[in-house]
Design a protein around this motif. Structure first.
Motif, PDB file in Angstrom:
ATOM      1  N   ASP A 237       0.859  -1.183   0.000  1.00 19.30           N
ATOM      2  CA  ASP A 237       0.000   0.000   0.000  1.00 19.30           C
ATOM      3  C   ASP A 237       0.898   1.237   0.000  1.00 19.30           C
ATOM      4  O   ASP A 237       1.645   1.477   0.957  1.00 19.30           O
ATOM      5  CB  ASP A 237      -0.901  -0.014   1.236  1.00 19.30           C
ATOM      6  N   GLU A 238       0.813   2.031  -1.044  1.00 18.00           N
ATOM      7  CA  GLU A 238       1.724   3.156  -1.214  1.00 18.00           C
ATOM      8  C   GLU A 238       1.509   4.279  -0.210  1.00 18.00           C
ATOM      9  O   GLU A 238       2.322   5.197  -0.126  1.00 18.00           O
ATOM     10  CB  GLU A 238       1.609   3.711  -2.639  1.00 18.00           C
ATOM     11  N   ARG A 239       0.455   4.201   0.579  1.00 18.36           N
ATOM     12  CA  ARG A 239       0.242   5.210   1.620  1.00 18.36           C
ATOM     13  C   ARG A 239       1.103   4.951   2.850  1.00 18.36           C
ATOM     14  O   ARG A 239       1.259   5.830   3.690  1.00 18.36           O
ATOM     15  CB  ARG A 239      -1.223   5.217   2.056  1.00 18.36           C
ATOM     16  N   PHE A 240       1.651   3.755   2.975  1.00 23.38           N
ATOM     17  CA  PHE A 240       2.284   3.323   4.210  1.00 23.38           C
ATOM     18  C   PHE A 240       3.799   3.241   4.086  1.00 23.38           C
ATOM     19  O   PHE A 240       4.333   2.724   3.096  1.00 23.38           O
ATOM     20  CB  PHE A 240       1.752   1.945   4.629  1.00 23.38           C
ATOM     21  N   ASN A 241       4.483   3.746   5.113  1.00 27.41           N
ATOM     22  CA  ASN A 241       5.921   3.550   5.286  1.00 27.41           C
ATOM     23  C   ASN A 241       6.160   2.414   6.273  1.00 27.41           C
ATOM     24  O   ASN A 241       5.295   2.073   7.082  1.00 27.41           O
ATOM     25  CB  ASN A 241       6.586   4.819   5.824  1.00 27.41           C
ATOM     26  N   VAL A 242       7.371   1.868   6.241  1.00 26.32           N
ATOM     27  CA  VAL A 242       7.722   0.739   7.101  1.00 26.32           C
ATOM     28  C   VAL A 242       8.921   1.117   7.956  1.00 26.32           C
ATOM     29  O   VAL A 242       9.847   1.804   7.499  1.00 26.32           O
ATOM     30  CB  VAL A 242       8.055  -0.514   6.262  1.00 26.32           C
ATOM     31  N   GLY A 243       8.938   0.662   9.219  1.00 27.20           N
ATOM     32  CA  GLY A 243      10.076   0.842  10.110  1.00 27.20           C
ATOM     33  C   GLY A 243      10.368  -0.446  10.847  1.00 27.20           C
ATOM     34  O   GLY A 243       9.542  -1.367  10.880  1.00 27.20           O
ATOM     35  N   ILE A 244      11.537  -0.526  11.447  1.00 29.36           N
ATOM     36  CA  ILE A 244      11.946  -1.707  12.201  1.00 29.36           C
ATOM     37  C   ILE A 244      12.592  -1.246  13.499  1.00 29.36           C
ATOM     38  O   ILE A 244      13.289  -0.217  13.528  1.00 29.36           O
ATOM     39  CB  ILE A 244      12.912  -2.598  11.378  1.00 29.36           C
TER      40      ILE A 244
END
Length: 711
Positions: A237-244
């Motif tokens: 989903d291009e609205r969402f960023n990811v982190g770890i």
């Protein structure tokens, strides 16, 4: 003798293209400047730089003077207060004449495990010091250099670090053996910020897509080739960023996915890095949550900050092995219209709560040693306007917590807070070289009345003249604003700002809607289809400064950067007569064009902040009604200085370049300058001396434009 001719402003060629959306056709004469590889584009930017240099040549003595003042106030050879992690104390040092910091550590004293080594006044190395990274050496052959990660394993044996040498925020990652001092063969390329260790063998890291969106989590095993790395998670989903990340207890790894309005967490036991992450709460549009791990009476709990039950957020809990729905969590902190909860930080024996009340960020602490969560107790401070926060606390079982404190007049302090004894110990205060007396300055809050009657806070800082608490006459002033992404501009001390205050300038910050100073609704009422409130609030703050006799419109300069640069462009169109000048740093001034291009960095994720003009005609028309580039008119404008960077991936250089070109074509008056750093990114030039010089140049322009006089 013939007088020298005044420098001529560059005239950008016009190559019209037509943009068509929703039946609206717009002719853009300067979109050709988007071609970064074009010789015509580069020649134009260089011509603008030459014109800016010529137009500001008379400011060179003032620029040099401000630079010397900034440099002269900074303790150039210095070190930070050591932070304990594992069996080591970690700290950073700076050395006079060197641009970048040096990362170091010394072994902890087993007899005094929580007492940091004393910081030498002269900044000399501590006995037994080990240098982890000397960034000056790493940056030696590069015009630009920035660290993106610096992460040490729990044992302290291995260091993962990443670096960017272009300013485009694409990093290379290397691993250093801190025992031998050698680099391992592991070499990762094109990674994003951050690196998270799982044990001694695995590193989790992020990659970005073509639109510069962090969308993938990868796992690397030491000793293997990059091509063998495992894709752990991909967000489509291009609205969402990811982190770890990992928790302080080193119990779980977390994959966090988030848009501007929605979030989702996945967790994995850190001791099983090759296992499968499991979902905690499935994403729900408009619901944001954050997760912390805590032990209460020896029982494992999730502590969840969420907005499922109120816009200002609440805190709920549930056992780790019995995950309840968000709306059925055991309530720890109820939602409150007057308090914006920002999150929790759990340690073995206690937990901190961060929240905002009355426009100020605050801290409270609760005991976790009983079978129930203890009540939160607020930490109290003497000043009206201040900033306080947790700082550098990686240790789960720490009995003391490191806290940072500052205000507009108080240089930054580093304190240890003993939770059991409720006592503060001052470890270090930012030293202002050459002498500084905080009693020579005053910080206060005034209130401006917005067009809809809303009361908008304005922070004002000024020098007290001859013991008189009110200025005898209007002074030159700089009004700063941002007002987006729920970002709060909290009180902070600045040695550079003293160069303005000591020349009689008033410095003010407009805490406009769109920011987060006054709670979540303050943000909601300054975004999307309410974005105009941000601009009219700022103008109301300018009016308030003038009405109170602090300044006049002819002496007032506005400043904003990035999304705050959009604010600058908007108020220049709406109320040009109320500002002598506008300083716009990496300004987001061609907003509509950019967010109509889904392929550009950040665009799709931005639709939940500004609206989606690509699909929604109503959003298109609303943004078109205020976007600075779209609304330039044939009228007198304030003098404008726009500063940008060629390699900026967040706000592309083309936006201010087009804006300045069109201003010259359209405006009937005003001097418009564009300065492009040709080897820098969104944060500007790298190296502290270059940054001080850049600030000195900008402040010299501000002082001159506002009519401030030398002292």
């Amino acid at each position: 003798m013939t007088a020298p001719q005044a420098p001529q402003a560059p005239k950008a060629p016009q190559h019209p293209v037509t943009r068509s959306f929703h039946g609206r056709d717009v002719v853009d004469n300067f979109e050709w400047l988007r071609n970064k590889e074009s010789r015509e584009t580069l020649d134009y930017l260089e011509a603008e730089n030459a014109y800016t240099e010529a137009q500001t040549q008379h400011l060179q003595p003032l620029t040099d003077s401000v630079y010397r003042e900034i440099k002269g106030r900074v303790k150039e050879t210095d070190m930070s207060v050591p932070t304990r992690q594992g069996g080591w104390w970690y700290y950073g040092r700076t050395v006079e004449g060197k641009d970048y910091g040096i990362s170091c550590r010394v072994a902890a004293d087993p007899g005094q495990p929580w007492t940091p080594p004393e910081v030498p006044e002269d900044g000399t190395p501590l006995p037994g010091e080990q240098v982890l990274l000397d960034v000056n050496e790493l940056a030696a052959d590069h015009e630009f250099f920035s660290l993106g990660a610096s992460s040490v394993t729990t044992s302290g044996r291995l260091l993962a670090y990443s670096f960017d040498t272009a300013g485009d925020e694409r990093f290379e990652l290397r691993v250093k053996d801190l025992v031998s001092g050698s680099l391992l063969d592991d070499h990762l390329t094109n990674v994003f910020y951050g690196a998270v260790w799982a044990g001694e063998e695995h590193i989790f890291y992020l990659r970005v897509d073509d639109a510069w969106r962090p969308h993938q989590v990868w796992r690397h095993k030491l000793g293997t080739e990059e091509a063998e790395d495992v894709l752990v998670y991909e967000e489509t989903d291009e609205r969402f960023n990811v982190g770890i990340g990992a928790d302080r207890a080193e119990r779980f790894l977390y994959i966090v996915t988030g848009s501007k309005t929605t979030s989702e967490f996945r967790v994995l036991e850190l001791e099983d890095p090759e296992g499968r992450f499991r979902l905690l709460w499935e994403r729900e549009d408009g619901v944001e949550y954050d997760v912390d791990y805590a032990l209460v009476g020896g029982s494992e709990h999730w502590v969840v900050t969420h907005n499922a039950t109120g816009p200002n957020y609440a805190v709920g809990t549930c056992p780790v092995d019995n995950v309840k729905p968000l709306r059925e969590l055991d309530e720890l902190v109820a939602p409150d219209d007057t308090r914006r909860v920002e999150g929790t930080d759990a340690y073995r024996d206690f937990m901190f709560l961060s929240y905002r009340s009355g426009g100020i960020g605050r801290l409270a602490v609760a005991d976790l040693r009983s079978d129930e969560f203890g009540p939160f107790r607020e930490l109290e401070f003497d000043e009206e306007l201040y900033s306080v926060g947790l700082s550098g606390n990686p240790e789960w079982d720490a009995p003391v917590v490191r806290i940072s404190y500052t205000s507009f007049t108080q240089p930054a302090q580093v304190l240890d807070y003993n939770v059991a004894e409720r006592t503060f110990t001052l470890l270090k205060e930012q030293q202002v070289e050459g002498g500084y007396n905080p009693h020579d300055y005053v910080a206060e809050r005034i209130w401006a009345t917005a067009v809809d009657g809303t009361q908008v806070p304005v922070s004002v800082v000024r020098r007290i003249e001859r013991g008189v608490d009110k200025p005898a006459q209007p002074n030159p002033a700089l009004l700063y604003g941002y007002g987006s992404y729920e970002h709060s501009t909290d009180p902070y001390f600045s040695v550079a700002r003293l160069s303005l205050l000591d020349r009689g300038m008033v410095w003010a910050c407009a805490h406009v809607r769109g920011g987060g100073e006054m709670g979540r609704l303050w943000y909601d009422n300054g975004k999307m289809m309410s974005k105009r409130n941000t601009f009219t609030d700022f103008i109301a703050c300018a009016d308030a400064l003038v009405e109170r006799g602090l300044t006049t419109y002819d002496q007032l300069v506005a400043e904003g950067g990035s999304a705050g640069g959009l604010l600058m462009g908007a108020v220049a169109n709406l109320a040009p007569e109320k500002f002598a000048g506008i300083l716009a740093i990496v300004p987001f001034v061609d907003q509509l064009t950019s967010i109509l291009m889904p392929e550009l960095p950040l665009t799709v994720t931005e639709w939940e902040e500004w609206g989606d003009p690509f699909h929604d005609p109503e959003a298109y028309d609303y943004i078109a009604s205020y976007s600075p580039y779209e609304n330039l008119e044939a009228k007198q404008y304030p003098n404008i200085l726009a500063v940008t960077s060629l390699n900026d991936t967040r706000v592309l250089y083309v936006e201010p370049a087009k804006w300045i070109a069109k201003l010259r074509q359209t405006a009937t008056g005003g001097t418009f300058l564009l300065k492009t750093e040709m080897s820098a990114g969104h944060g500007g030039v790298s190296g502290r001396y270059a940054r001080w010089k850049q600030t000195a140049f900008e402040y010299a322009w501000v002082l001159d434009t506002a009519g401030a006089v030398e002292r």
